[in-house]
Every structure is written in C-alpha cells, then in structure tokens.
Design a protein around this motif. Structure first.
Motif, mmCIF file in Angstrom:
data_model
loop_
_atom_site.group_PDB
_atom_site.id
_atom_site.type_symbol
_atom_site.label_atom_id
_atom_site.label_comp_id
_atom_site.label_asym_id
_atom_site.label_seq_id
_atom_site.Cartn_x
_atom_site.Cartn_y
_atom_site.Cartn_z
ATOM 1 N N ALA A 56 0.894 -1.104 0.171
ATOM 2 C CA ALA A 56 0.082 -0.116 -0.122
ATOM 3 C C ALA A 56 0.824 1.446 -0.013
ATOM 4 C CB ALA A 56 -1.030 -0.049 1.263
ATOM 5 N N THR A 57 2.073 1.238 0.487
ATOM 6 C CA THR A 57 2.808 2.244 0.486
ATOM 7 C C THR A 57 3.451 2.606 -0.837
ATOM 8 O OG1 THR A 57 4.810 1.182 1.183
ATOM 9 C CG2 THR A 57 3.505 1.956 2.684
ATOM 10 N N GLN A 58 3.400 1.685 -1.833
ATOM 11 C CA GLN A 58 3.998 1.880 -3.246
ATOM 12 C C GLN A 58 3.071 2.086 -4.251
ATOM 13 O OE1 GLN A 58 6.374 -1.293 -4.039
ATOM 14 N NE2 GLN A 58 7.545 -1.491 -2.019
ATOM 15 N N GLN A 59 1.640 1.895 -4.003
ATOM 16 C CA GLN A 59 0.775 1.797 -4.998
ATOM 17 C C GLN A 59 -0.612 1.921 -4.517
ATOM 18 O OE1 GLN A 59 0.747 -1.462 -7.856
ATOM 19 N NE2 GLN A 59 -1.407 -1.244 -7.868
ATOM 20 N N GLU A 60 -1.344 3.027 -4.871
ATOM 21 C CA GLU A 60 -2.662 3.474 -4.639
ATOM 22 C C GLU A 60 -3.495 2.261 -4.601
ATOM 23 O OE1 GLU A 60 -6.210 6.535 -5.968
ATOM 24 O OE2 GLU A 60 -4.466 6.245 -7.139
ATOM 25 N N GLN A 61 -4.358 1.942 -3.546
ATOM 26 C CA GLN A 61 -5.240 0.889 -3.518
ATOM 27 C C GLN A 61 -6.755 1.131 -4.281
ATOM 28 O OE1 GLN A 61 -5.007 -2.302 -1.752
ATOM 29 N NE2 GLN A 61 -3.289 -1.782 -0.895
ATOM 30 N N MET A 62 -6.931 0.147 -5.171
ATOM 31 C CA MET A 62 -8.431 0.448 -6.153
ATOM 32 C C MET A 62 -9.427 0.417 -5.049
ATOM 33 S SD MET A 62 -9.532 -1.438 -9.536
ATOM 34 C CE MET A 62 -8.153 -0.989 -10.280
ATOM 35 N N SER A 63 -10.171 1.066 -5.067
ATOM 36 C CA SER A 63 -11.552 1.052 -4.201
ATOM 37 C C SER A 63 -12.432 -0.081 -4.698
ATOM 38 C CB SER A 63 -12.210 2.480 -3.921
ATOM 39 O OG SER A 63 -12.937 2.561 -5.102
ATOM 40 N N HIS A 64 -13.438 -0.616 -4.072
ATOM 41 C CA HIS A 64 -14.441 -1.503 -4.452
ATOM 42 C C HIS A 64 -15.315 -0.930 -5.488
ATOM 43 C CE1 HIS A 64 -12.637 -4.110 -1.467
ATOM 44 N NE2 HIS A 64 -13.663 -4.151 -0.781
ATOM 45 N N ALA A 65 -15.752 0.327 -5.423
ATOM 46 C CA ALA A 65 -16.678 0.962 -6.188
ATOM 47 C C ALA A 65 -15.863 1.345 -7.537
ATOM 48 C CB ALA A 65 -16.941 2.292 -5.632
ATOM 49 N N THR A 66 -14.672 1.563 -7.441
ATOM 50 C CA THR A 66 -13.868 1.937 -8.782
ATOM 51 C C THR A 66 -13.650 0.865 -9.685
ATOM 52 O OG1 THR A 66 -12.499 3.700 -7.773
ATOM 53 C CG2 THR A 66 -11.767 2.586 -9.754
ATOM 54 N N GLU A 67 -13.373 -0.417 -8.979
ATOM 55 C CA GLU A 67 -13.441 -1.763 -9.349
ATOM 56 C C GLU A 67 -14.706 -2.105 -10.175
ATOM 57 O OE1 GLU A 67 -11.667 -5.203 -7.237
ATOM 58 O OE2 GLU A 67 -13.857 -6.134 -7.348
ATOM 59 N N LEU A 68 -15.894 -1.998 -9.547
ATOM 60 C CA LEU A 68 -17.118 -2.423 -9.927
ATOM 61 C C LEU A 68 -17.316 -1.472 -11.275
ATOM 62 C CD1 LEU A 68 -19.929 -3.775 -9.747
ATOM 63 C CD2 LEU A 68 -20.560 -1.714 -8.431
#
Length: 205
Positions: A56-68
């Motif tokens: 998580a410190t290296q890459q932005e986490q994709m939110s569940h809403a964005t994934e959908l």
C-alpha cells in the motif's frame, strides 16, 4: 446464442471454452471472448483490474466502487462492439465470465450492495446470456491450479475466505436461475466436462 462460463479461479473455464469453440466452429460462426476484456479498450481496463496489488505504501489501492465501475465500463464497450453485433449476425458467442461474475465477486466476495450491481446491469446490459455454465470446484483445488499456472493476479491474491464467499454466491445464483445456469462438476476430467456441455448446448439449440 450467447453462452457464458462462470466459476472461481482455476476451475477449467479456458480449457472447456477452447474445446467447445473447436467443436462448434465446424458448423457455426463462433465468437470467442472474455470479461473483463474482449475489445482493445476493454482489454486495457482488464490490465488495470488484474494488475497485482503491491504494498500500500508503493501503490494506490483500488476501491471496490472503482473496481465495479471499471468492470461495467469494459462490459458496456464489450457489448456494444462485440457481443451484440455478433448475435445480430446469428453467431454463437462464448464468453468467459459476464454479469454473474460481478454479482459473485463484487457482491459476494467484496460485500458490495447488490442493488448497486443490479442498477448498473439494468442500465447498461441489454442482453443476458441464453445459457450459463457454472464450473463448480472446491475452492482449495481451484486455487492450487491457479498457483500452478504461475504468478497470481490481483484477484487471485485474495484470501481463501474471499473465494469461499464467491463460491456461495455462485451457488445461490444457480438456485435462483435454474433455467439459465447449469452446474457442471469441474472435478471431472476435461473430456467429461466437454461432452456434457456440448450435449446441453446442442439440446438448447
């Protein structure tokens, strides 16, 4: 005829689809496709969705809403450019995953509100499959197969409980849609799976 194939990781969808494509292509025009993906633009979205998650410190986490929303963006493009044109030309479409995967993974696995998924489906999906094969295999077996294939993608890196929830969601979908969703025992050998699926398709046609 629009046929989709569903299941958790490593159940043998790709092998079955390839065999059916070869058999059906002898007498029919067949379009082989997949989700997310199926068009150049949708394949770019697929790369975003499946890219392995780093620290998580290296890459932005994709939110569940964005994934959908990314999945449905790819699906809208896929339907418009590939699936609907093929069906209008009386071709057979064999699709690796479709709307059921969103219900199973994003609702069952992620815990997202099913009403949100239904809203997107009702708004942007003009055609559901005529027939869906659910390849049912114990999650542990499927994940071992996935690991044997090589590096795991972002979904395959999830914990076992995630896939257990997905498996239960597929089971519920099959119970709710018995006319469309056909369960296949994916612990059988590839030849048995192929023979069963081909027979069912021929009967439906």
């Amino acid at each position: 005829m629009f046929i989709s194939f569903e299941g958790t990781e490593g159940v043998g969808k790709s092998t079955l689809i390839a065999s059916l494509n070869k058999a059906l292509s002898a007498e029919h025009d067949v379009v082989l496709t997949r989700e997310p993906g199926g068009t150049p633009l949708a394949e770019q979205i697929r790369e975003l969705l499946l890219a392995p998650q780093q620290d998580a410190t290296q890459q932005e986490q994709m939110s569940h809403a964005t994934e959908l929303l990314l999945i449905y963006a790819a699906r809208a493009q896929h339907l418009d450019q590939v699936i609907l044109p093929a069906l209008s030309e009386n071709k057979i479409v064999l699709c690796d995953r479709f709307v059921d995967a969103s219900v199973a993974y994003q609702h069952g696995g992620r815990g997202m509100d099913k009403a949100q998924i239904d809203l997107l489906t009702n708004t942007f999906v003009a055609k559901m499959p005529d027939l869906t094969f659910w390849l049912d295999l114990p999650v542990e077996q499927g994940m071992q197969r996935a690991k044997n294939r090589g590096a795991l993608d972002r979904f395959e890196q999830e914990k076992m409980a995630f896939f257990q929830r997905i498996q239960e969601s597929y089971r519920q979908l099959a119970e709710q849609n018995p006319q469309r969703i056909i369960r296949l025992d994916a612990s059988q050998c590839a030849e048995q799976l192929f023979a069963q699926a081909l027979t069912i398709i021929q009967e439906k046609m």
